[in-house]
Design a protein around this motif. Structure first.
Motif, mmCIF file in Angstrom:
data_model
loop_
_atom_site.group_PDB
_atom_site.id
_atom_site.type_symbol
_atom_site.label_atom_id
_atom_site.label_comp_id
_atom_site.label_asym_id
_atom_site.label_seq_id
_atom_site.Cartn_x
_atom_site.Cartn_y
_atom_site.Cartn_z
ATOM 1 N N VAL A 66 0.856 -1.193 0.000
ATOM 2 C CA VAL A 66 0.000 0.000 0.000
ATOM 3 C C VAL A 66 0.891 1.242 0.000
ATOM 4 O O VAL A 66 1.633 1.470 0.962
ATOM 5 N N PRO A 67 0.838 2.062 -1.063
ATOM 6 C CA PRO A 67 1.599 3.310 -1.018
ATOM 7 C C PRO A 67 0.891 4.312 -0.109
ATOM 8 O O PRO A 67 -0.321 4.479 -0.193
ATOM 9 N N ILE A 68 1.663 4.949 0.753
ATOM 10 C CA ILE A 68 1.130 5.988 1.646
ATOM 11 C C ILE A 68 1.822 7.284 1.232
ATOM 12 O O ILE A 68 3.046 7.368 1.260
ATOM 13 N N PHE A 69 1.039 8.269 0.827
ATOM 14 C CA PHE A 69 1.642 9.486 0.302
ATOM 15 C C PHE A 69 1.968 10.479 1.419
ATOM 16 O O PHE A 69 1.105 10.817 2.230
ATOM 17 N N ALA A 70 3.214 10.924 1.445
ATOM 18 C CA ALA A 70 3.643 11.972 2.377
ATOM 19 C C ALA A 70 3.825 13.259 1.577
ATOM 20 O O ALA A 70 4.031 13.208 0.359
ATOM 21 N N ASP A 71 3.771 14.381 2.239
ATOM 22 C CA ASP A 71 3.787 15.665 1.525
ATOM 23 C C ASP A 71 5.223 16.119 1.216
ATOM 24 O O ASP A 71 6.193 15.536 1.701
ATOM 25 N N VAL A 72 5.282 17.176 0.401
ATOM 26 C CA VAL A 72 6.575 17.681 -0.061
ATOM 27 C C VAL A 72 6.877 19.040 0.557
ATOM 28 O O VAL A 72 5.983 19.711 1.083
ATOM 29 N N ASP A 73 8.138 19.434 0.425
ATOM 30 C CA ASP A 73 8.567 20.759 0.836
ATOM 31 C C ASP A 73 8.110 21.764 -0.234
ATOM 32 O O ASP A 73 8.302 21.513 -1.421
ATOM 33 N N PRO A 74 7.514 22.895 0.166
ATOM 34 C CA PRO A 74 6.918 23.799 -0.839
ATOM 35 C C PRO A 74 7.929 24.474 -1.763
ATOM 36 O O PRO A 74 7.574 24.868 -2.867
ATOM 37 N N GLY A 75 9.167 24.611 -1.334
ATOM 38 C CA GLY A 75 10.146 25.306 -2.166
ATOM 39 C C GLY A 75 10.804 24.408 -3.198
ATOM 40 O O GLY A 75 11.129 24.841 -4.306
ATOM 41 N N ARG A 84 -8.063 14.509 -2.479
ATOM 42 C CA ARG A 84 -7.631 15.839 -2.101
ATOM 43 C C ARG A 84 -7.558 15.981 -0.572
ATOM 44 O O ARG A 84 -8.380 15.402 0.139
ATOM 45 N N GLY A 85 -6.546 16.703 -0.116
ATOM 46 C CA GLY A 85 -6.413 16.934 1.311
ATOM 47 C C GLY A 85 -5.333 16.067 1.946
ATOM 48 O O GLY A 85 -4.876 16.349 3.048
ATOM 49 N N MET A 86 -4.919 15.002 1.237
ATOM 50 C CA MET A 86 -3.893 14.113 1.811
ATOM 51 C C MET A 86 -2.519 14.772 1.841
ATOM 52 O O MET A 86 -1.744 14.541 2.756
ATOM 53 N N CYS A 87 -2.224 15.536 0.801
ATOM 54 C CA CYS A 87 -0.913 16.193 0.681
ATOM 55 C C CYS A 87 -1.141 17.626 0.194
ATOM 56 O O CYS A 87 -0.937 17.941 -0.990
ATOM 57 N N PRO A 88 -1.586 18.513 1.095
ATOM 58 C CA PRO A 88 -1.999 19.860 0.680
ATOM 59 C C PRO A 88 -0.909 20.658 -0.037
ATOM 60 O O PRO A 88 -1.223 21.403 -0.972
ATOM 61 N N THR A 89 0.342 20.505 0.378
ATOM 62 C CA THR A 89 1.401 21.307 -0.261
ATOM 63 C C THR A 89 1.577 20.885 -1.713
ATOM 64 O O THR A 89 1.673 21.726 -2.617
ATOM 65 N N ALA A 90 1.604 19.587 -1.958
ATOM 66 C CA ALA A 90 1.759 19.086 -3.330
ATOM 67 C C ALA A 90 0.562 19.494 -4.186
ATOM 68 O O ALA A 90 0.716 19.907 -5.342
ATOM 69 N N GLU A 91 -0.625 19.422 -3.589
ATOM 70 C CA GLU A 91 -1.838 19.756 -4.344
ATOM 71 C C GLU A 91 -1.848 21.239 -4.727
ATOM 72 O O GLU A 91 -2.208 21.593 -5.850
#
Ligand SMILES: *Cc1c(COP(=O)(O)O)cnc(C)c1O
Length: 401
Positions: A113-122, A358-365
Motif C-alpha cells: 500500500v503506497p502511503i503518500f507523504a507531503d513535499v517541501d513547498p520550495g 484531495r487533502g492528503m498532501c496539501p502542499t503538493a496539491e
C-alpha cells in the motif's frame, strides 16, 4: 491595454516568440552512439551478454555504488527494489506524490500500500517531517524522488529510516549525474533507481538501473529480472547441463546488449551534458530573477543539481489567470512546456481503489496548480533559452494584475 505585433500573445493572433516548437526535453544521439549499437548488432549477442555486464560495472563505478543491475525500464527497476526488499500484501511504503505514477505503482505491484507523504513547498522534495507522521507499524520502506534532478534531503531521511528500521529507496530517474555533499547520486540510499527513457539524463531507448551496496539485494534483483530462475548448477556433475531452478516469481525485465552498448556510449558523455544543463539553468535563474511572478524551485547549496527538469512556480496571486491559461499561452508561443506532476494520489486509479483524494498532501496539491516545466536539454542553445525567457516575460506582462 492595446497590444500589437510582437507583444500580442500568439493565442490572441500575435506572432509567436519562436517559429517552431522547442520541446521540453530531447535525447542526444551522436555518430559514436549509433556505431556502438551497430557493432553489437553485427555480433553474436543481442540480449543479455557482455555489454550488459560492462555497462553495469561502469554505471556502478560512476555512481560510487558496489553493484548495478540493469533492467528493461525505470519502472522495472522500481518493481525490482520492492521485490528485493520483500514488500508483501499489507506492507506500507511511504511515497512522494510529486512524481511519475511508477514510483507508487511499484508498491502496488507487490500487493503493498503506497502511503503518500507531503513535499517541501520550495523544492517539491519529500518532506522528512511529513514522512515521520505517516509511519505506522506496517511501514517497511520509503521511496523518495529526486524531483527535477535535485537529490532529496537524505541526511534527514536516512536518520528517520534508521530510527524506524525502514529501507530507503531513491527514485533517482531525474538525478543521474547529480551530487549531494560531494557524493554521487546512486550512492545516497539503500537502493537507487534510474530510467534510461529518451527524455532522461541519458538513454538506452528504454531501460533502467538499480544501484546498491548490498550484494544480497543485487543478487535477488538479478534473479527477479529473469523469471526468478537460477542456473548456478553448471558446476554440479550429478546434474545435467540443462538444469535450472525457478526459486522466486520473477519477470522478463531483461535489457538487451545493444541497449547497453548505447547506454555505455552515452555514459561517457553524461557529465558534459549535465554541465550544459546547469549552464542553461543559470541563464534561466538570471532571466527569472527579474520577473517577480515567476519563482524557480529552491536549489539547496549542498547539491549539484542534475536539472532533468527546470520547474517554476507562477505566483497566481499576482496574475489574472491560472496555470492552465499560462501553459496554453506558452505553448502557442512555441515553448514546449510541461507539468510535472499531477499528484499521484489524485489519479482515478488511486482515488477509486484506495479511496485517496484531495487533502492528503496539501502542499503538493497547491503546488500542482502553479507549476510549469520549461524546456531544458543539452542540445539547447543559449538563444533557445533566451526565447523561453522572452516568452515567459511576454505572457506574464499580459496577464499581470
Ligand atoms: C521516468 C520515470 C520513471 C519511470 O521510468 P521508465 O523508464 O519510463 O519506466 C519513474 N520515476 C520517475 C520519477 C521518472 O521520471
Amino acid at each position: 491595454m492595446v497590444l500589437s505585433g510582437e507583444s500580442l500573445l500568439a493565442i490572441d493572433g500575435g506572432i509567436p516568440v519562436r517559429e517552431s516548437m522547442l520541446p521540453y526535453g530531447r535525447q542526444c544521439i551522436d555518430e559514436d552512439d549509433i556505431q556502438a549499437v551497430v557493432d553489437v548488432l553485427r555480433g553474436d549477442w543481442l540480449t543479455t551478454g557482455p555489454k550488459v555486464l560492462e555497462f553495469e560495472e561502469a554505471f556502478a563505478q560512476y555512481c560510487g555504488a558496489k553493484h548495478a543491475v540493469a533492467v528493461s525500464s525505470g519502472t522495472a527497476a522500481l518493481h525490482a527494489t520492492m521485490f528485493g526488499l520483500g514488500i508483501e500484501p499489507g506492507d506500507e511504503v511511504i511515497v512522494t506524490p510529486m512524481t511519475f505514477a511508477a514510483s507508487a505503482n511499484c508498491v502496488v505491484y507487490q500487493g503493498g500500500v503506497p502511503i503518500f507523504a507531503d513535499v517541501d513547498p520550495g523544492s517539491m522534495l519529500l518532506d522528512p517531517e511529513s514522512v515521520r507522521q505517516k509511519i505506522s507499524p506496517r511501514t517497511k520502506a520509503v521511496v523518495a524522488v529526486d524531483y527535477a534532478g535535485q537529490p532529496c534531503n537524505y541526511s534527514a531521511l536516512r536518520l528517520i529510516c534508521k530510527e524506524y528500521g525502514l529501507a530507503l529507496v531513491g527514485d533517482a530517474s531525474h538525478a543521474l549525474g547529480g551530487f549531494l555533499d560531494g557524493r554521487p547520486v546512486g550512492s545516497l540510499t539503500d537502493l537507487s533507481t534510474f530510467s534510461l527513457h529518451p527524455v532522461k539524463p541519458m538513454t538506452a531507448g528504454e531501460g533502467g538501473v538499480i544501484t546498491t551496496d548490498d550484494a544480497d539485494l543485487a543478487r535477488r534483483m538479478q534473479l527477479f529480472r529473469s523469471h526468478g530462475i537460477t542456473t548456478d548448477f553448471r558446476q554440479r556433475e550429478d546434474l545435467g547441463m540443462f538444469f535450472y531452478e525457478m526459486t522466486d516469481l520473477g519477470y522478463n525485465y531483461r535489457i538487451t546488449d545493444f541497449q547497453c552498448a548505447l547506454a555505455l556510449s552515452q555514459l561517457a558523455k553524461l557529465q558534459k551534458w549535465i554541465n550544459r544543463r546547469q549552464e542553461i539553468a543559470s541563464l534561466y535563474d538570471k532571466g527569472f530573477s527579474e520577473i517577480p511572478q515567476v519563482i524557480p524551485l529552491v536549489k539547496r547549496k549542498e547539491v549539484s543539481h542534475g536539472y532533468h527538469l527546470y520547474v517554476v512556480q507562477f505566483d497566481i496571486e499576482k496574475l489574472s489567470v491560472g496555470r492552465n491559461a499560462i501553459f496554453t499561452a506558452l505553448r502557442a508561443e512555441n515553448i514546449g512546456v510541461g507539468v510535472h506532476y499531477i499528484p499521484v494520489h489524485l489519479h482515478p486509479f488511486y482515488k477509486g481503489r484506495l479511496g485517496y483524494g484531495r487533502g492528503m498532501c496539501p502542499t503538493a496539491e497547491a503546488a500542482y496548480e502553479q507549476l510549469i516545466t520549461l524546456p531544458i536539454f543539452p542540445g539547447m542553445s543559449d538563444e533557445d533559452a533566451m526565447d523561453v525567457i522572452r516568452a515567459v516575460r511576454k505572457v506574464v506582462e499580459v496577464f499581470q494584475r
